[in-house]
Design a protein around this motif. Structure first.
Motif, PDB file in Angstrom:
ATOM      1  N   GLN A  42       0.821  -1.211   0.000  1.00  0.00           N
ATOM      2  CA  GLN A  42       0.000   0.000   0.000  1.00  0.00           C
ATOM      3  C   GLN A  42       0.860   1.268   0.000  1.00  0.00           C
ATOM      4  OE1 GLN A  42      -2.283  -1.008   3.520  1.00  0.00           O
ATOM      5  NE2 GLN A  42      -4.109  -1.435   2.287  1.00  0.00           N
ATOM      6  N   LEU A  43       1.986   1.220   0.697  1.00  0.00           N
ATOM      7  CA  LEU A  43       2.875   2.381   0.744  1.00  0.00           C
ATOM      8  C   LEU A  43       3.570   2.627  -0.594  1.00  0.00           C
ATOM      9  CD1 LEU A  43       4.503   1.893   4.266  1.00  0.00           C
ATOM     10  CD2 LEU A  43       2.899   3.688   3.585  1.00  0.00           C
ATOM     11  N   LEU A  44       3.581   1.636  -1.469  1.00  0.00           N
ATOM     12  CA  LEU A  44       4.201   1.790  -2.781  1.00  0.00           C
ATOM     13  C   LEU A  44       3.263   2.411  -3.806  1.00  0.00           C
ATOM     14  CD1 LEU A  44       6.136  -1.595  -3.075  1.00  0.00           C
ATOM     15  CD2 LEU A  44       7.145   0.684  -2.922  1.00  0.00           C
ATOM     16  N   ASP A 124      -3.591   7.588   5.187  1.00  0.00           N
ATOM     17  CA  ASP A 124      -3.320   9.013   5.413  1.00  0.00           C
ATOM     18  C   ASP A 124      -2.680   9.233   6.778  1.00  0.00           C
ATOM     19  OD1 ASP A 124      -4.284   9.662   2.946  1.00  0.00           O
ATOM     20  OD2 ASP A 124      -6.263  10.298   3.639  1.00  0.00           O
ATOM     21  N   ALA A 125      -3.248   8.577   7.791  1.00  0.00           N
ATOM     22  CA  ALA A 125      -2.710   8.724   9.145  1.00  0.00           C
ATOM     23  C   ALA A 125      -1.318   8.109   9.247  1.00  0.00           C
ATOM     24  CB  ALA A 125      -3.652   8.080  10.160  1.00  0.00           C
ATOM     25  N   VAL A 126      -1.113   6.971   8.583  1.00  0.00           N
ATOM     26  CA  VAL A 126       0.203   6.329   8.602  1.00  0.00           C
ATOM     27  C   VAL A 126       1.237   7.227   7.917  1.00  0.00           C
ATOM     28  CG1 VAL A 126       1.544   4.365   7.770  1.00  0.00           C
ATOM     29  CG2 VAL A 126      -0.753   3.996   8.693  1.00  0.00           C
ATOM     30  N   ALA A 127       0.870   7.806   6.761  1.00  0.00           N
ATOM     31  CA  ALA A 127       1.795   8.673   6.039  1.00  0.00           C
ATOM     32  C   ALA A 127       2.132   9.922   6.854  1.00  0.00           C
ATOM     33  CB  ALA A 127       1.184   9.079   4.694  1.00  0.00           C
ATOM     34  N   GLN A 128       1.154  10.493   7.539  1.00  0.00           N
ATOM     35  CA  GLN A 128       1.411  11.664   8.367  1.00  0.00           C
ATOM     36  C   GLN A 128       2.350  11.325   9.520  1.00  0.00           C
ATOM     37  OE1 GLN A 128      -2.404  13.210   9.542  1.00  0.00           O
ATOM     38  NE2 GLN A 128      -2.967  13.792   7.458  1.00  0.00           N
ATOM     39  N   ALA A 142      10.834  11.201   0.751  1.00  0.00           N
ATOM     40  CA  ALA A 142       9.541  11.690   0.262  1.00  0.00           C
ATOM     41  C   ALA A 142       9.531  11.757  -1.256  1.00  0.00           C
ATOM     42  CB  ALA A 142       9.238  13.061   0.855  1.00  0.00           C
ATOM     43  N   ALA A 143      10.702  11.999  -1.855  1.00  0.00           N
ATOM     44  CA  ALA A 143      10.792  12.004  -3.313  1.00  0.00           C
ATOM     45  C   ALA A 143      10.600  10.610  -3.886  1.00  0.00           C
ATOM     46  CB  ALA A 143      12.142  12.567  -3.749  1.00  0.00           C
ATOM     47  N   LEU A 147       3.413   8.771  -1.672  1.00  0.00           N
ATOM     48  CA  LEU A 147       2.395   8.812  -0.626  1.00  0.00           C
ATOM     49  C   LEU A 147       2.829   9.684   0.553  1.00  0.00           C
ATOM     50  CD1 LEU A 147      -0.390   7.456  -0.025  1.00  0.00           C
ATOM     51  CD2 LEU A 147       0.866   5.803   1.364  1.00  0.00           C
ATOM     52  N   LEU A 148       4.128   9.833   0.756  1.00  0.00           N
ATOM     53  CA  LEU A 148       4.646  10.633   1.864  1.00  0.00           C
ATOM     54  C   LEU A 148       4.828  12.098   1.490  1.00  0.00           C
ATOM     55  CD1 LEU A 148       7.473   8.309   3.257  1.00  0.00           C
ATOM     56  CD2 LEU A 148       5.099   8.475   4.019  1.00  0.00           C
TER      57      LEU A 148
END
Length: 272
Positions: A42-44, A124-128, A142-143, A147-148
Motif C-alpha cells: 500500500q505504501l508503494l 493518510d494517518a500512517v503517512a502523516q 519523500a521524493a 504517498l509521503l
C-alpha cells in the motif's frame, strides 16, 4: 544593493543539504502480523520506487513501520528495541478493537496509528506519522515515496512558517532578522525541491531568485505596516514573516509538482 545572503552562503546551503540526499534512502516495514507485507504494498502506491519501501529489519532505514495485530510478542519487542538502539524512527500500526488496547514498547504514543481488525490501515494517518518522524531530513525519501510527499511538505511548510514567525516577532532591531529569515526560506525551498526530486541547479535558480526577491518585498511590507501601527510591531512582523514564508513555500511546491510526476527509473530493483 547588498544582498542580506551572499552567493557564498547560498552555495554553502546547497552543499550542506547534499549529505542528506546521498546514499540509498528507504523505509522498512516489518512485524509478525501478516498485514505487514500488505501495508508495504500500500505504501508503494503512486508509482513509488520499488526499493524505497522494503519488508524486513529496521537497520539502515530512514524510518521503520511495525505492524501489530495483537499485543507485542517477544519477537516484536526485540525488533522495536533494535530500531531504538539504531536510532531509527519508529511508527507502529496497531490493529485492535479499541484505541490504546495495549501499549507498544519503544514507540511514543503519538507514533502509534490504530486501526480496526478487518479494515485496511488508514494510509493518510500512517503517512502523516511517518512524515512527522522523518523530520526535515526526510525530503529524499519523500521524493521516492509519493504517498509521503504531501504530508511531508505540509509539515515542512508549517514548521518553517512557525519558525520564521517567532523569529521575526522576537527580534527588535530593524533588519537584523532578515538574513536568518531568508536562510530559512531558502532552506525550505531547497527541501521542497528535494521532496519533489527537482534538486538540479537549473531548476533551483528561479526559486532562489524568487526567494531573495520575496524577502525584500516582505521586509518592505512589514515596514509599511509598522508605520501604520507602531505599537503592534512585534505582532505584525511575526504575522508577515509567517504568512510570507507559508506563501513562498506553497508557490515553490506548485512550481516543483510537475517534476514529481516523472515515472521511476526502470532500473530500480524490487527489494522484498
Amino acid at each position: 544593493m547588498r544582498l542580506p545572503v551572499s552567493a557564498g552562503a547560498i552555495w554553502q546551503l546547497l552543499r550542506a543539504l547534499e549529505p542528506s540526499a546521498s546514499g540509498e534512502r528507504f523505509l522498512a516495514v516489518g512485524g509478525t502480523s501478516d498485514r505487514a507485507p500488505v501495508l508495504r504494498q500500500q505504501l508503494l502506491r503512486g508509482r513509488a520506487e520499488p526499493g524505497a519501501v522494503r519488508f524486513g529489519d529496521p537497520q539502515g532505514a530512514d524510518a521503520y513501520v511495525h505492524v501489530l495485530a495483537d499485543e507485542p510478542s517477544d519477537e516484536d519487542v526485540a525488533v522495536l528495541r533494535r530500531a531504538r538502539r539504531a536510532h531509527v524512527p519508529v511508527v507502529a500500526v496497531a490493529f485492535a478493537s479499541a484505541i490504546n488496547s495495549f501499549s507498544v514498547p519503544y514507540v511514543l504514543a503519538t507514533d502509534v496509528v490504530w486501526a480496526r481488525p478487518g479494515e485496511d490501515a488508514p494510509l493518510d494517518a500512517v503517512a502523516q506519522a511517518i512524515a512527522a518522524s522523518l523530520g526535515e531530513d526526510g525530503a529524499p525519501i519523500a521524493a521516492r515515496v509519493p504517498l509521503l510527499r504531501e504530508p511531508f511538505c505540509e509539515q515542512l511548510l508549517a514548521s518553517f512558517a512557525r519558525r520564521n514567525g517567532l523569529l521575526a516577532a522576537a527580534v527588535w532591531r530593524p533588519g537584523a532578522d532578515l538574513p536568518v529569515l531568508l536562510r530559512n526560506e531558502l532552506r525550505l525551498v531547497l527541501r521542497l525541491a528535494q521532496a519533489h526530486d527537482a534538486d538540479g541547479l537549473p531548476e533551483l535558480l528561479p526559486e532562489i531568485t524568487a526567494t531573495l526577491g520575496a524577502g525584500f518585498g516582505l521586509r518592505a511590507l512589514a515596514r509599511q505596516l509598522l508605520d501604520l501601527a507602531p505599537g503592534a510591531g512585534w505582532m505584525l512582523k511575526g504575522a508577515v514573516a509567517y504568512g510570507g514564508t507559508r506563501a513562498l513555500g506553497e508557490a515553490a511546491r506548485l512550481r516543483f509538482a510537475p517534476a514529481s510526476t516523472r515515472p521511476p527509473a526502470a532500473t530500480s530493483p524490487a527489494v522484498p
